[in-house]
Design a protein around this motif. Structure first.
Motif, mmCIF file in Angstrom:
data_model
loop_
_atom_site.group_PDB
_atom_site.id
_atom_site.type_symbol
_atom_site.label_atom_id
_atom_site.label_comp_id
_atom_site.label_asym_id
_atom_site.label_seq_id
_atom_site.Cartn_x
_atom_site.Cartn_y
_atom_site.Cartn_z
ATOM 1 N N PRO A 1 0.845 -1.204 0.000
ATOM 2 C CA PRO A 1 0.000 0.000 0.000
ATOM 3 C C PRO A 1 0.877 1.249 0.000
ATOM 4 O O PRO A 1 2.038 1.224 0.429
ATOM 5 C CB PRO A 1 -0.794 -0.121 1.306
ATOM 6 C CG PRO A 1 -0.738 -1.573 1.658
ATOM 7 C CD PRO A 1 0.603 -2.053 1.172
ATOM 8 N N THR A 2 0.325 2.349 -0.486
ATOM 9 C CA THR A 2 1.066 3.609 -0.534
ATOM 10 C C THR A 2 0.152 4.762 -0.151
ATOM 11 O O THR A 2 -1.064 4.717 -0.402
ATOM 12 C CB THR A 2 1.652 3.834 -1.936
ATOM 13 O OG1 THR A 2 2.366 5.083 -1.975
ATOM 14 C CG2 THR A 2 0.556 3.881 -2.996
ATOM 15 N N TRP A 3 0.728 5.783 0.482
ATOM 16 C CA TRP A 3 -0.054 6.969 0.843
ATOM 17 C C TRP A 3 0.865 8.177 0.969
ATOM 18 O O TRP A 3 2.077 8.041 1.187
ATOM 19 C CB TRP A 3 -0.816 6.758 2.161
ATOM 20 C CG TRP A 3 0.091 6.555 3.361
ATOM 21 C CD1 TRP A 3 0.548 5.378 3.871
ATOM 22 C CD2 TRP A 3 0.660 7.590 4.183
ATOM 23 N NE1 TRP A 3 1.370 5.590 4.945
ATOM 24 C CE2 TRP A 3 1.445 6.935 5.172
ATOM 25 C CE3 TRP A 3 0.575 8.976 4.201
ATOM 26 C CZ2 TRP A 3 2.145 7.645 6.141
ATOM 27 C CZ3 TRP A 3 1.271 9.693 5.172
ATOM 28 C CH2 TRP A 3 2.041 9.026 6.132
ATOM 29 N N THR A 4 0.296 9.342 0.792
ATOM 30 C CA THR A 4 0.991 10.604 1.049
ATOM 31 C C THR A 4 -0.003 11.614 1.624
ATOM 32 O O THR A 4 -1.215 11.503 1.413
ATOM 33 C CB THR A 4 1.624 11.221 -0.221
ATOM 34 O OG1 THR A 4 0.582 11.608 -1.131
ATOM 35 C CG2 THR A 4 2.565 10.254 -0.899
ATOM 36 N N ALA A 5 0.535 12.604 2.334
ATOM 37 C CA ALA A 5 -0.247 13.730 2.834
ATOM 38 C C ALA A 5 0.596 14.988 2.668
ATOM 39 O O ALA A 5 1.820 14.946 2.838
ATOM 40 C CB ALA A 5 -0.630 13.527 4.294
ATOM 41 N N GLY A 6 -0.064 16.086 2.342
ATOM 42 C CA GLY A 6 0.705 17.313 2.128
ATOM 43 C C GLY A 6 -0.187 18.518 1.973
ATOM 44 O O GLY A 6 -1.348 18.525 2.413
ATOM 45 N N GLN B 1 4.471 7.101 2.524
ATOM 46 C CA GLN B 1 5.117 5.796 2.538
ATOM 47 C C GLN B 1 4.902 5.095 1.202
ATOM 48 O O GLN B 1 3.815 5.137 0.629
ATOM 49 C CB GLN B 1 4.534 4.929 3.656
ATOM 50 C CG GLN B 1 5.035 5.271 5.044
ATOM 51 C CD GLN B 1 6.398 4.665 5.317
ATOM 52 O OE1 GLN B 1 6.690 3.542 4.931
ATOM 53 N NE2 GLN B 1 7.249 5.421 6.006
ATOM 54 N N ARG B 2 5.983 4.445 0.720
ATOM 55 C CA ARG B 2 5.893 3.547 -0.417
ATOM 56 C C ARG B 2 6.632 2.261 -0.051
ATOM 57 O O ARG B 2 7.184 2.155 1.045
ATOM 58 C CB ARG B 2 6.480 4.189 -1.669
ATOM 59 C CG ARG B 2 5.679 5.384 -2.174
ATOM 60 C CD ARG B 2 6.251 5.969 -3.441
ATOM 61 N NE ARG B 2 6.216 5.013 -4.556
ATOM 62 C CZ ARG B 2 6.677 5.290 -5.779
ATOM 63 N NH1 ARG B 2 7.211 6.481 -6.037
ATOM 64 N NH2 ARG B 2 6.617 4.380 -6.732
ATOM 65 N N PHE B 3 6.676 1.309 -0.951
ATOM 66 C CA PHE B 3 7.262 0.013 -0.610
ATOM 67 C C PHE B 3 8.738 0.122 -0.249
ATOM 68 O O PHE B 3 9.273 -0.730 0.462
ATOM 69 C CB PHE B 3 7.054 -0.997 -1.748
ATOM 70 C CG PHE B 3 7.878 -0.729 -2.970
ATOM 71 C CD1 PHE B 3 9.143 -1.273 -3.109
ATOM 72 C CD2 PHE B 3 7.394 0.077 -3.989
ATOM 73 C CE1 PHE B 3 9.913 -1.032 -4.232
ATOM 74 C CE2 PHE B 3 8.154 0.312 -5.114
ATOM 75 C CZ PHE B 3 9.417 -0.229 -5.244
ATOM 76 N N PHE B 4 9.439 1.172 -0.709
ATOM 77 C CA PHE B 4 10.857 1.317 -0.393
ATOM 78 C C PHE B 4 11.107 2.143 0.859
ATOM 79 O O PHE B 4 12.246 2.378 1.239
ATOM 80 C CB PHE B 4 11.606 1.938 -1.584
ATOM 81 C CG PHE B 4 11.012 3.230 -2.098
ATOM 82 C CD1 PHE B 4 11.218 4.428 -1.439
ATOM 83 C CD2 PHE B 4 10.255 3.235 -3.254
ATOM 84 C CE1 PHE B 4 10.683 5.608 -1.923
ATOM 85 C CE2 PHE B 4 9.716 4.407 -3.753
ATOM 86 C CZ PHE B 4 9.931 5.600 -3.083
ATOM 87 N N GLY B 5 10.035 2.611 1.535
ATOM 88 C CA GLY B 5 10.199 3.380 2.759
ATOM 89 C C GLY B 5 9.550 4.746 2.675
ATOM 90 O O GLY B 5 8.580 4.958 1.935
ATOM 91 N N ASP B 6 10.084 5.703 3.443
ATOM 92 C CA ASP B 6 9.545 7.061 3.437
ATOM 93 C C ASP B 6 9.727 7.692 2.064
ATOM 94 O O ASP B 6 10.736 7.463 1.376
ATOM 95 C CB ASP B 6 10.248 7.925 4.486
ATOM 96 C CG ASP B 6 9.985 7.443 5.903
ATOM 97 O OD1 ASP B 6 8.971 6.740 6.109
ATOM 98 O OD2 ASP B 6 10.792 7.761 6.796
ATOM 99 N N THR B 7 8.775 8.504 1.670
ATOM 100 C CA THR B 7 8.854 9.176 0.375
ATOM 101 C C THR B 7 8.436 10.629 0.522
ATOM 102 O O THR B 7 7.552 10.947 1.336
ATOM 103 C CB THR B 7 7.975 8.468 -0.675
ATOM 104 O OG1 THR B 7 8.152 9.095 -1.942
ATOM 105 C CG2 THR B 7 6.499 8.515 -0.305
ATOM 106 N N TYR B 8 9.073 11.509 -0.249
ATOM 107 C CA TYR B 8 8.816 12.943 -0.176
ATOM 108 C C TYR B 8 8.765 13.533 -1.584
ATOM 109 O O TYR B 8 9.387 13.013 -2.523
ATOM 110 C CB TYR B 8 9.918 13.655 0.626
ATOM 111 C CG TYR B 8 10.101 13.131 2.028
ATOM 112 C CD1 TYR B 8 9.333 13.621 3.079
ATOM 113 C CD2 TYR B 8 11.028 12.122 2.284
ATOM 114 C CE1 TYR B 8 9.492 13.124 4.366
ATOM 115 C CE2 TYR B 8 11.192 11.622 3.568
ATOM 116 C CZ TYR B 8 10.422 12.127 4.605
ATOM 117 O OH TYR B 8 10.575 11.627 5.877
#
Length: 511
Positions: free
Chosen positions: A282-287, A304-311
């Protein structure tokens, strides 16, 4: 000279697709538009004291190319005779832009290096059915640095042995429809092909499917959307198919006219043999998105994505005489996908090939692997009555997610490419000496960190030239280039540091 043409069904499909796009443009729409054909000819003479940049065809470990080093070759005079053609056209329902250059390189001393390089940058779009059915087409032929370990250059004058011909083709039919003020939908299919004759590079085809549904103007307070992406990249000789698929929903809540909260959520399903754990999750972002005034906008998200934190972040600020920009992007990708981003690998300069600025941005390199790429770039451009100044700083990190064996024959020494970082900056200045005469200067510094091998190459590039418009259709240029590489990598007793100077004089005639 005998030419053997080999086409498989995939390559034939791309060629036929591009032909169909141009057929639609030239035969279905040309009656209501205008086409312009502009031939050009550039003749130049270059002298350099290190024509191979210490490179040439030096073996590089388990295949691939080598490091290069100072003193491996001497100077030479290089004559270039470069005919070209620019085609532009725009009609009520089509647009086409195409540039072609035949780069004829004649080496006075090293006759075996004399060769012809082709460069093409063509794209077209047409509206087949009004407000409903469209087709985009793109075709490119260019030369690209293969490895970060070997000498770097932005043109074909230096015979480094580190330049590969790339052919990039894509065709993309799509449907777009607006459901009045309720929503806008788009369904797109893209067929892309990337090929090269360079030893170790695996030709690939890409089938991309995309569906977008976004809320319309009726949703002023709460906007919504859905995005489906499926990329299937087939590696020819490896007989391997990589699939990158995602289902993402998004929301945007407008607290005020200028400030909004954003969120995305969904699932990534990726099918490839990962060396760094499970590639699906699963993946999600907030901003948020903020536009405090008409000249400024800012977007930021974290998740978050499968490889960890994402920005992800973008900042844009504009004044009458300046442009400021900051970008941070990270994604799982392949070279085929990057090449399909219309110009990701380089640009074509018809006016003067040698006038291209050296390594103004990040240096792409060839790879057959899936990789995580994190890119940061900050730039400012200042425009005055006689001076233009651009400052740029950047960093790019690549971490492969598939096995290094895919690149053994291409790059050699795969340990160096298991974790790479490029960082540096450049300054470009243009001064208008008179209405017809300009002075241009560029200095770039780029550090290549091979983190998995604890090694570093520092690359310095300096270019200065004066251009003169003798007539509106006749342009002259005198240019000086300096290239340096400082390295802490040891290859036996070979000194891997290198330097080169080059002086070029050229004339460009536009017909």
């Amino acid at each position: 000279m005998n030419f053997i043409i080999k086409q498989n069904n995939n390559y034939l499909f791309i060629n036929l697709s591009v032909v169909c796009v141009f057929f639609l443009l030239f035969y279905a729409q040309v009656a209501v538009g205008k086409l312009e054909f502009s031939p050009t000819l550039t003749v130049s003479e270059t002298y350099t004291d290190n024509v191979r940049l210490g490179g040439g065809l030096i073996a590089g470990g388990a295949g691939g190319i080598g490091f290069g080093g100072a003193g491996a070759s001497g100077g030479d005079f290089i004559t270039q005779i470069n005919p070209g053609m620019l085609v532009t056209g725009q009609g009520r329902r089509y647009e086409v832009n195409a540039q072609y250059v035949m780069n004829n390189l004649i080496f006075a001393k090293n006759n075996e290096l004399t060769q012809i390089r082709h460069m093409l940058n063509a794209n077209a779009t047409t509206e087949v059915l009004k407000d409903l059915f469209f087709i985009d087409g793109d075709a490119r032929i260019l030369q690209q640095n293969v490895s970060l370990l070997a000498p770097q250059t932005a043109n074909n004058v230096f015979a480094t042995g580190n330049r590969a011909n790339l052919e990039i083709y894509s065709v993309s039919p799509y449907l777009r429809h607006r459901f009045q003020s309720f929503a806008t939908a788009e369904a797109r299919y893209t067929r892309g092909y990337v090929k090269s004759g360079f030893n170790g590079f695996i030709n690939s085809q890409r089938d991309s499917y995309q569906f977008l549904l976004n809320s319309g103007s009726a949703f002023r307070k709460l906007g919504w959307g859905f995005n489906y992406n499926n990329n299937r990249i087939h590696l020819d000789r490896a007989n391997t198919t990589i699939e990158l698929e995602s289902y993402i929903g998004n929301l945007r809540y407008n607290l005020t006219r200028r400030f909004a909260l954003t969120a995305t959520g969904g699932y990534e399903r990726n099918s490839f043999i990962s060396i760094r754990g499970k590639p699906s999750s699963p993946t999600w972002t907030a901003g948020f998105a903020w536009a405090p005034n008409k000249r400024t906008d800012l977007h930021f998200s974290a998740g978050q994505r499968f490889f960890g934190d994402t920005y992800s972040a973008t900042v844009n600020y504009r004044t009458r005489l300046s442009t400021w920009q900051i970008i941070y992007i990270e994604d799982i990708t392949t070279l085929n996908q990057q090449a399909g981003q219309f110009g990701a690998l380089g640009a074509l300069n018809l006016g003067s090939i040698d006038a291209q600025n050296l390594l103004l941005g990040l240096s792409n390199f060839l790879t057959n692997r899936v990789f995580l790429q994190r890119r940061f770039n900050a730039s400012v451009t200042l425009n005055g009555s006689r001076n233009d100044l651009t400052l740029n700083v950047f960093q790019l990190k690549r971490k492969p997610y598939t096995a290094e064996e895919l690149d053994e024959d291409l790059l050699g020494l795969p340990l160096f490419f298991n974790d790479t970082r490029q960082l540096g900056g450049n300054v470009a200045w243009r001064y208008r000496l008179s209405p017809r005469t300009n002075f241009n200067m560029n200095f770039s510094f780029v550090r290549f960190d091979f983190l998995s091998a604890n090694s570093t190459n520092d690359n310095l590039f300096f270019t200065a030239n004066v251009t003169k418009d003798f007539f509106p259709d006749l342009i002259g240029m005198l240019q000086y280039q300096r290239i340096d590489r400082l390295s802490n990598i040891q290859s036996g007793t070979q000194d891997l540091d290198l330097s080169a100077n080059a002086v070029t004089v050229s004339l460009t005639k536009n017909f």
